[in-house]
Design an enzyme around this catalytic site. Structure first.
Site, PDB file in Angstrom:
ATOM      1  CG  HIS A 101      -0.101   1.436  -1.700  1.00 31.83           C
ATOM      2  ND1 HIS A 101      -1.084   1.405  -1.977  1.00 31.83           N
ATOM      3  CD2 HIS A 101       0.066   0.837  -0.315  1.00 31.83           C
ATOM      4  CE1 HIS A 101      -2.063   1.054  -1.346  1.00 31.83           C
ATOM      5  NE2 HIS A 101      -1.393   0.647  -0.093  1.00 31.83           N
ATOM      6  CD  GLU A 104       1.834   1.246   3.550  1.00 32.42           C
ATOM      7  OE1 GLU A 104       1.172   0.421   4.116  1.00 32.42           O
ATOM      8  OE2 GLU A 104       1.244   2.079   2.559  1.00 32.42           O
ATOM      9  CG  HIS A 105       1.244  -3.131   1.532  1.00 32.74           C
ATOM     10  ND1 HIS A 105      -0.009  -4.082   1.773  1.00 32.74           N
ATOM     11  CD2 HIS A 105       0.719  -1.865   1.337  1.00 32.74           C
ATOM     12  CE1 HIS A 105      -0.744  -3.309   1.838  1.00 32.74           C
ATOM     13  NE2 HIS A 105      -0.714  -2.188   1.385  1.00 32.74           N
ATOM     14  CD  GLU A 202      -4.548  -0.657   0.067  1.00 35.84           C
ATOM     15  OE1 GLU A 202      -4.695   0.448   0.517  1.00 35.84           O
ATOM     16  OE2 GLU A 202      -3.621  -1.299   0.145  1.00 35.84           O
TER      17      GLU A 202
END
Length: 1027
Positions: A101, A104-105, A202
């Site tokens: 994750h 991905e950012h 998040e």
């Protein structure tokens, strides 16, 4: 963005199939051109493996493999100008640090060819994309985009390829996007050290949602032996264990073409895509063995039980009933596409709608408020699962529910399913294949992702008619086909997990303590020089975030690439039974779409809070001779769904004028039009309000759904509340869909005797389902329109007895002609409420909720849609978001998202999402206004804002929705063209001018709202109202 799992049937529901008549190659269609490829053919380093026509979906599938790397490629050629690209990598972490994750950012923060910071967000403003994003699932990461512009497609493809395969992965970007230790105020080394980071915040936000917590535990515990036993998005307290080097290592092993699957869709030529992908990325790689395959989960020899805790829900319909219990079964491998298809249909037969056995057994006795948050078939993991259970139940009912589940499985094995229910389900599939959506390519990419990720055949997955035929044959050959599946997968299955979850009053305190302990452990390991180093790195990051970026290396479209005029949507206006009708002929692929707008103007004011509930239940209580089960069955057999929703439509030219109503919507295959109108006739003439137990079930489900939605959509609730006192429409929107409505439904769910509420709904029905205050719209093919108009005429005759002239409740009614060429009063009109004496007032509201993060909003009253300054405010919101607020709220502040938007109701709205800050964010909003008033932006900034706004203005519209803007809001093509021309004409001077005139401290009327945790600063400030 972290993506939760989706069931196959949900994916099928998203997979609405679009066939566009418009084709940019006049000689042959995209599907015909693709059929000319042959197996074995070599194209730009790829070899064609298979070429298959898929007539169900009006596409040709071309499957290829890259010769050097073994990368897999699927092209879906279709006459659709909204072209899509996606690349997905199989990402299988073995810890919960969130490495896929955070990666991905971070890959989107700069790459070899495009080394500027954050090219992904910058391209949002340099492109006319219809979609740009990235997703991290449990076992893959996907990077999709779509656009209708061929040059734009090449630009975005270049940026995406470079980001995925050649990212910079700078340490500063890892700190910003993943996690870091930093002084609370990075400019002051005496302030305490805290955890910061976009993904860190998040995931704190994601885990404040009890449904999300439950779903994560269920997957982790059902598949305890490999990648599904960890949190791929990142468990907040494990994220600080990830190092920058581990991130880089994960990229090196997982982001290789040998581990990649490329997908393209649309009417652009395949050769160009292959050439660009080969030249810009794949030519630099050799084949590797990524070793990312997911092994099958070893099957248990006996069922297991687990228990977890969560935060209490302040909005729960019944505070004493907050337990969740669910049984989850491990099923078969999803790469067996027919078995997966069968199990997803079986799941729907077992749980969907009031005729299903589990609905009858679990929901109707009102033991809980709704099914558990995870329910039904889930094909997002290598081996699928099926889950069934309840939420909102008392602890003492858990054993009872377990035995009911067992009894229900036995009942299904004994009795099977009625033929009519199976036909209703297959009819639903037929409708889904005919309905046309604007994001078909994206739906297709999502639909095939999981199966293809585990080396299943994505082409086989598209042959839905083949599966239906095979399913019918299997039932014919063996009438007990489905019962045998239930016996095998449920009755005889020892790999079964029973997971219970209960609230713990100390849950949030324990989490905060654990986070504090983790923080102190990190801090204790630091020397003084380490702390000094952290301070210097914090300043370094702040400096980088504050610098104006040179984005000139990025490709960009020009404003001249935007079409100067809109494509017109012809409509015809007529009447049926004295009711105004808008007819819009469209290529709807054999579907008919019906809408009716019914006014609320005669409804007494005290009944308005009940209107959303009325909308929710009116098509679910039964009608005419049908009880609610028979009604549901007929709706599934004969329609694509029948729904009713509230409508608050601000006027396009005056801020204190709005239309209020409810919208009836339904669709059906052409052959079923009489049946669909018969169901609506019964709903108007004889809705059933006599089953209080059924009504109670619906109330509990509705209240639970609203309570569950706050942690996911908190920014929407904050925006609604901030707007509440600024316009009359804003006030009514808060009544219908804001925190006011959440609290109203909580009170309803707590009410013991609901007979009064049922009588209230009967009163509402007499006011709303009244042809006197109604207008209709039909979208259908030209061949069908005459027949559809005749059926609509018959419908009006059938409901004529409901027609009654009633007095409007409000004294000031403004009429707007449905045909703008007519003078007011000479023909049919929309009746809008005018509140000439409305006084907007400033209000600041704080909702204290059990979340570790905030949702913040500030709204400012400005001008309506047709005002000269509206276009400038739209562009200002977009530019302020991209050039100022993104940096302040997300990059520096660590919120997951934030920005500004200009709404059709004349409100300029600031917002933040999953934000660790509150007052600092409000300060960022005000600084954004100062930045705009100083005019420190370039012509390039303005052009980028125009591209971004036009990508939304020109986003594709499905045939079913053409003409709807005009029908609902009176916004004609001429008004849209006027808005378009005003957008083109915006200058730097007009942007500075509107910032000063509408958003400056002395000029504005604003509302503020925050949803979030305990806040001392707000409690000490008497100007806040605390809820």
């Amino acid at each position: 963005m972290f993506r939760q799992s989706k069931t196959v049937l949900q994916k099928l529901r998203c997979l609405s199939f679009q066939r566009q008549s418009q084709c940019r190659y006049r000689t042959t269609s995209a599907t015909e051109r693709a059929l000319q490829y042959q197996a074995g053919q070599k194209i730009h380093g790829f070899t064609v493996k298979e070429v298959v026509a898929v007539p169900d979906l009006f596409l040709t599938a071309v499957k290829l493999t890259h010769d050097n790397t073994g990368a897999q490629y699927l092209h879906a050629a279709r006459d659709d100008s909204n072209n899509l690209f996606s690349v997905q990598l199989r990402t299988t972490p073995l810890d919960s640090t969130g490495v896929p994750h955070i990666l991905e950012h971070t890959v989107l923060c700069g790459s070899e060819r495009y080394p500027c910071r954050d090219p992904f967000f910058k391209m949002l403003n340099r492109s006319l994309s219809t979609f740009m994003n990235a997703f991290t699932a449990s076992d893959y990461t996907m990077y999709p985009f779509s656009t209708q512009n061929a040059k734009d497609f090449q630009n975005l493809l270049s940026v995406y390829l470079d980001a995925v395969f050649f990212p910079c992965l700078r340490e500063l970007d890892f700190w910003q996007e993943g996690w870091r230790l930093e002084n609370e105020d990075p400019t002051d080394p005496s302030t305490p050290l805290v955890f910061k980071g976009v993904v860190f915040n998040e995931m704190k936000g994601a885990f404040s949602d009890n449904e999300r917590v439950y779903a994560q535990h269920l997957q982790n515990k059902l598949y305890p032996d490999h990648t599904y036993s960890v949190v791929s998005g990142g468990e907040p307290l494990a994220i600080p264990d990830l190092s920058w080097q581990q991130l880089r290592d994960f990229h090196a092993t997982h982001y290789h073409p040998s581990n990649a699957r490329f997908f393209t869709y649309g009417d652009l030529p395949l050769e160009q895509h292959l050439k660009q992908i080969q030249e810009q990325a794949l030519s630099r790689f050799q084949r590797s063995e990524p070793n990312t395959a997911v092994p099958n989960q070893p099957h248990w020899s006996s069922p297991r039980e687990e228990h977890v805790t969560c935060s209490p829900d302040a909005m729960a319909p019944d505070p004493a009933k907050q337990n969740t219990m669910c049984m989850s079964y491990l099923l078969g491998d999803i790469t067996d596409t027919f078995e997966a298809f069968t199990l997803s249909l079986l799941s729907s037969l077992m749980i969907s709608g009031p005729n299903s056995p589990f609905y009858k057994a679990l929901l109707e006795p009102n033991i809980g408020t709704d099914f558990s948050s995870v329910v039904g078939y889930d094909g997002s993991t290598k081996e699928a699962s099926f889950s069934i259970g309840l939420q909102g139940m008392a602890e003492e009912d858990i054993e009872r529910v377990k035995s009911i589940i067992g009894q229900t499985v036995d009942g299904i094995i004994a009795d099977g399913f009625e033929d009519e229910r199976i036909e209703a389900l297959l009819h639903k599939l037929e409708i889904q294949m005919k309905h046309q959506s604007t994001s078909f390519g994206l739906s297709l990419a999502s639909y095939i992702a999981s199966c293809w990720n585990h080396d299943g055949d994505p082409v086989q997955l598209l042959k839905i008619s083949e599966d239906v035929a095979r399913f019918r044959q299997a039932l014919k050959d063996n009438p007990r086909f489905l019962q045998d599946k239930v016996q095998h997968y449920f009755k005889d299955n020892t790999h079964r997990l029973t997971l219970t979850m209960s609230p713990d009053d100390a849950y949030l305190d324990k989490q905060a303590r654990t986070e504090e302990d983790k923080l102190q452990l990190k801090i204790q390991a630091l020397s003084d020089s380490d702390k000094q180093d952290i301070y210097q790195k914090g300043l370094e990051l702040l400096t980088a975030q504050s610098q104006t970026q040179d984005a000139s290396c990025l490709p960009a479209l020009k404003v001249s690439d935007i079409e100067p005029t809109i494509a017109l949507t012809p409509v015809e206006l007529g009447t049926a039974g004295g009711v105004p009708v808008q007819y819009c002929e469209q290529p709807t692929n054999g579907m008919v779409y019906f809408r009716a707008m019914c006014s609320l103007n005669t409804l007494p004011e005290d009944l308005r809070p009940y209107v959303p509930l009325f909308c929710s239940v009116i098509t679910r209580l039964g009608c005419g001779s049908l009880d609610y089960r028979q009604q549901s069955q007929q709706m599934e057999l004969k329609t694509g769904g029948m729904s009713v929703s509230t409508q608050v439509i601000p006027d396009s030219s005056e801020l204190d004028v709005y239309e209020q109503g409810i919208l009836l919507s339904s669709s059906c295959l052409e052959r079923n039009l009489p049946d669909m109108f018969h169901l609506w006739s019964d709903t108007f003439n004889s809705p059933r309000f006599d089953d209080e137990e059924r009504f109670r079930s619906l109330v509990m489900m509705s209240a639970q759904e609203l309570a569950n939605g706050i942690s996911y959509s908190g920014h929407m609730y904050a925006m609604s509340r901030a707007a509440r006192n600024l316009t009359p429409a804003g006030h009514l929107q808060e009544v219908f869909g804001g925190m006011d409505q959440v609290k109203f439904m909580k009170r309803m769910a707590e009410t013991q005797d609901l007979s009064l509420a049922l009588r209230t709904l009967q009163r509402i029905k007499r006011h709303l389902l009244n042809p006197e205050n109604m207008r209709c719209a039909l979208n259908a093919t030209p061949q069908m329109m005459t027949g559809a108009a005749g059926q609509l005429e018959d419908f009006m005759i059938n409901i004529a007895a409901n027609k009654k002239l009633r007095k409007d409740v409000r004294p000031n009614i403004t009429e707007r002609p449905l045909n703008p060429l007519e003078t007011p009063g000479s023909g049919p009109s929309r009746k809008l409420i005018s509140e000439p004496h409305f006084k907007p007032c400033q209000m600041k509201t704080f909702f204290q909720l059990p979340f570790p993060i905030n949702f913040v909003s500030e709204c400012i009253r400005t001008v309506p849609f047709t005002h000269q300054d509206y276009a400038s405010l739209c562009l200002l919101a977009r530019m302020m978001t991209a050039k100022f607020l993104h940096g302040e709220i997300r990059e520096k502040g660590g919120a997951y998202g934030g920005g500004a938007r200009m709404g059709g109701g004349g409100l300029f709205t600031f917002y933040s999402y999953r934000d660790p800050n509150s007052m600092q964010t409000l300060s960022a909003f005000r600084k954004g206004v100062d930045w705009a008033r100083e005019g420190q932006f370039t012509q390039q900034d303005i052009d980028e804002a125009k591209l971004s706004v036009f990508s939304a203005v020109d986003s594709p519209v499905a045939p079913s929705d053409k003409g709807m803007g005009r029908f609902l809001s009176g916004v004609t093509d001429e008004l849209k063209q006027g808005h378009r021309e005003r957008l083109f004409a915006v200058t730097d001077r007009s942007l500075v001018d509107v910032a000063a005139r509408y958003l400056g401290i002395g000029q504005r009327t604003c509302g503020v709202a925050i949803l979030g945790p305990d806040n001392d600063a707000i409690k000490k400030d008497p100007s806040w109202i605390i809820k």
